[in-house]
Design a protein around this motif. Structure first.
Motif, short mmCIF file in Angstrom:
data_model
loop_
_atom_site.label_atom_id
_atom_site.label_comp_id
_atom_site.label_asym_id
_atom_site.label_seq_id
_atom_site.Cartn_x
_atom_site.Cartn_y
_atom_site.Cartn_z
N CYS A 296 28.54 -17.59 -15.03
CA CYS A 296 27.37 -17.38 -14.21
C CYS A 296 27.90 -17.25 -12.80
O CYS A 296 29.04 -17.61 -12.53
N PRO A 297 27.06 -16.76 -11.88
CA PRO A 297 27.52 -16.73 -10.50
C PRO A 297 27.96 -18.14 -10.11
O PRO A 297 27.36 -19.13 -10.55
N SER A 298 28.96 -18.23 -9.29
CA SER A 298 29.60 -19.52 -9.06
C SER A 298 28.65 -20.59 -8.52
O SER A 298 28.85 -21.77 -8.75
N HIS A 299 27.59 -20.15 -7.82
CA HIS A 299 26.69 -21.14 -7.25
C HIS A 299 25.65 -21.63 -8.25
O HIS A 299 24.80 -22.42 -7.94
N ILE A 300 25.74 -21.14 -9.48
CA ILE A 300 24.74 -21.49 -10.48
C ILE A 300 25.41 -22.18 -11.66
O ILE A 300 26.38 -21.66 -12.22
N SER A 301 24.93 -23.33 -12.04
CA SER A 301 25.53 -24.06 -13.15
C SER A 301 24.99 -23.52 -14.48
O SER A 301 23.97 -22.83 -14.52
N GLU B 104 30.67 -6.22 -23.67
CA GLU B 104 30.12 -5.84 -22.37
C GLU B 104 28.74 -5.26 -22.57
O GLU B 104 28.49 -4.59 -23.57
N LEU B 105 27.84 -5.50 -21.65
CA LEU B 105 26.55 -4.81 -21.71
C LEU B 105 26.76 -3.35 -21.38
O LEU B 105 27.46 -3.03 -20.40
N THR B 106 26.20 -2.47 -22.15
CA THR B 106 26.25 -1.05 -21.79
C THR B 106 25.26 -0.80 -20.66
O THR B 106 24.46 -1.67 -20.32
N SER B 107 25.32 0.38 -20.08
CA SER B 107 24.36 0.66 -19.01
C SER B 107 22.95 0.68 -19.61
O SER B 107 21.99 0.28 -18.96
N TYR B 108 22.89 1.09 -20.86
CA TYR B 108 21.58 1.03 -21.54
C TYR B 108 21.13 -0.41 -21.69
O TYR B 108 19.97 -0.75 -21.44
N GLY B 109 22.05 -1.27 -22.06
CA GLY B 109 21.72 -2.69 -22.19
C GLY B 109 21.17 -3.26 -20.89
O GLY B 109 20.31 -4.14 -20.90
N LYS B 110 21.67 -2.72 -19.79
CA LYS B 110 21.20 -3.24 -18.49
C LYS B 110 19.76 -2.85 -18.21
O LYS B 110 19.12 -3.45 -17.35
N LEU C 205 22.15 -12.71 -21.26
CA LEU C 205 22.32 -13.23 -19.90
C LEU C 205 23.80 -13.45 -19.62
O LEU C 205 24.30 -13.07 -18.55
N SER C 206 24.50 -14.03 -20.57
CA SER C 206 25.92 -14.27 -20.38
C SER C 206 26.67 -12.97 -20.11
O SER C 206 27.48 -12.88 -19.17
N LEU C 207 26.38 -11.96 -20.91
CA LEU C 207 27.05 -10.68 -20.73
C LEU C 207 26.63 -9.98 -19.44
O LEU C 207 27.35 -9.14 -18.92
N SER C 208 25.45 -10.34 -18.95
CA SER C 208 24.97 -9.66 -17.74
C SER C 208 25.81 -10.04 -16.52
O SER C 208 25.74 -9.40 -15.48
N PHE C 209 26.63 -11.09 -16.67
CA PHE C 209 27.50 -11.46 -15.56
C PHE C 209 28.89 -10.87 -15.69
O PHE C 209 29.78 -11.21 -14.93
N GLY C 210 29.09 -10.02 -16.69
CA GLY C 210 30.38 -9.35 -16.80
C GLY C 210 30.95 -9.39 -18.21
O GLY C 210 30.38 -10.02 -19.10
N GLN D 183 34.84 -17.07 -25.42
CA GLN D 183 34.37 -17.39 -24.08
C GLN D 183 32.84 -17.52 -24.07
O GLN D 183 32.28 -18.46 -23.51
N ILE D 184 32.19 -16.58 -24.73
CA ILE D 184 30.74 -16.65 -24.84
C ILE D 184 30.35 -17.91 -25.59
O ILE D 184 29.46 -18.65 -25.18
N GLN D 185 31.09 -18.16 -26.67
CA GLN D 185 30.77 -19.33 -27.48
C GLN D 185 30.90 -20.61 -26.68
O GLN D 185 30.08 -21.51 -26.77
N ARG D 186 31.93 -20.67 -25.85
CA ARG D 186 32.14 -21.87 -25.04
C ARG D 186 31.04 -22.04 -24.01
O ARG D 186 30.63 -23.15 -23.69
N GLU D 187 30.54 -20.93 -23.51
CA GLU D 187 29.50 -21.01 -22.47
C GLU D 187 28.16 -21.46 -23.01
O GLU D 187 27.33 -21.96 -22.27
N ILE D 188 27.93 -21.20 -24.28
CA ILE D 188 26.62 -21.49 -24.84
C ILE D 188 26.74 -22.61 -25.86
O ILE D 188 27.09 -22.36 -27.01
N PRO D 189 26.46 -23.82 -25.45
CA PRO D 189 26.67 -24.98 -26.32
C PRO D 189 25.77 -24.91 -27.54
O PRO D 189 24.60 -24.60 -27.44
N GLY D 190 26.38 -25.13 -28.70
CA GLY D 190 25.62 -25.15 -29.94
C GLY D 190 25.68 -23.83 -30.70
O GLY D 190 25.30 -23.78 -31.87
N LEU D 191 26.13 -22.82 -30.03
CA LEU D 191 26.19 -21.50 -30.67
C LEU D 191 27.38 -21.43 -31.63
O LEU D 191 28.52 -21.59 -31.22
#
Lengths: 126, 126
Positions: free
Chosen positions: A11-16, B96-102, B44-49, B55-63
């Motif tokens: 997430c952006p660094s300022h957001i947990s 990665e999110l495609t431009s369509y995904g965005k 949302l996770s992919l929307s940040f890059g 990595q995604i799995q680590r970011e989202i607890p329980g997934l």
DNA sequence: AATACCGGTATACTTTAGGAAACCAGCTTT
DNA sequence: AAAGCTGGTTTCCTAAAGTATACCGGTATT
């Protein structure tokens, strides 16, 4: 290996992470109200005017009274629909979208717009 | 009794019930893409890059990997995310999110707006 | 007198979504 | 040599969502 750089892009660094989760809650609330097998059709049905229980059921083939009853209760709890009982004989009950319920329309409109484009893109035209 | 009048207020008279149903399909498509327990968070996770699987799995607890794998496949099938395999050792895979995904962003934004108001209204303030 | 309408409820069932745990090959680190 | 990393898959299980069917009291119709 300096692939570490990637790890900073969560997430952006300022957001947990928990704050990210919080951002998602209202979106989920909105989705919950619209998702489920019958909600949309019921809302659409009510969007054309007051309706009685059996009348809604007749309009939506396959909808059982149990599900209709459950969904209408949820709509009521959420302030989206109102229930009015008239003591005619036998009693008649009318359901209606509240003005708050009508605020769903533009939202559904956006979903419709995106969904239509998506249909064309994925399924081919139609 | 002329309560028959009510029965005409289903869909607008120039629209059949089946046509009403058709109007709903694209809305359902859009909802399907966003609903489910993890999709929003993954998007949302992919929307940040770009992100790697673990990595995604680590970011989202329980997934669990099973669910992540399933959801990523769906995103790919729908053209919303892309999968790139690099033949490093061990292989690394980036999503990665495609431009369509965005293009989902404004839609999610609308859901967020409505959901936020709804939270204030129902749950009281936040 | 039997049947159908109204607005639902009750019970039992099936189907789907999701979770928990183990496992895979191939490499790196300890 | 053992354990950990990578990106997943497989199997089994539970919980939730939805379906089918029957039923309720009271009135109206046939």
């Amino acid at each position: 290996m300096e692939a570490e750089e990637h790890d900073k892009r969560k997430c952006p660094s300022h957001i947990s992470t928990t704050e990210c989760t919080k951002m998602i809650l209202p979106v989920k609330d909105a989705l919950d109200i619209l998702s489920g097998k019958w909600k949309l059709q019921i809302i659409l049905s009510l969007s054309f005017g007051k309706k009685r229980f059996k009348q809604i059921q007749r309009e939506i083939p396959g909808l059982t009274p149990k599900m209709l009853s459950k969904e209408l209760k949820e709509l009521e709890i959420n302030g989206l629909a109102s229930r009015q009982v008239y003591d005619t004989l036998p009693v008649s009950v009318e359901y209606e979208l509240t003005s708050y319920g009508k605020t769903l329309k533009p939202l559904i409109g956006e979903l419709h717009k995106w969904g239509t484009k998506h249909r064309k893109r994925i399924i081919g035209r139609k």
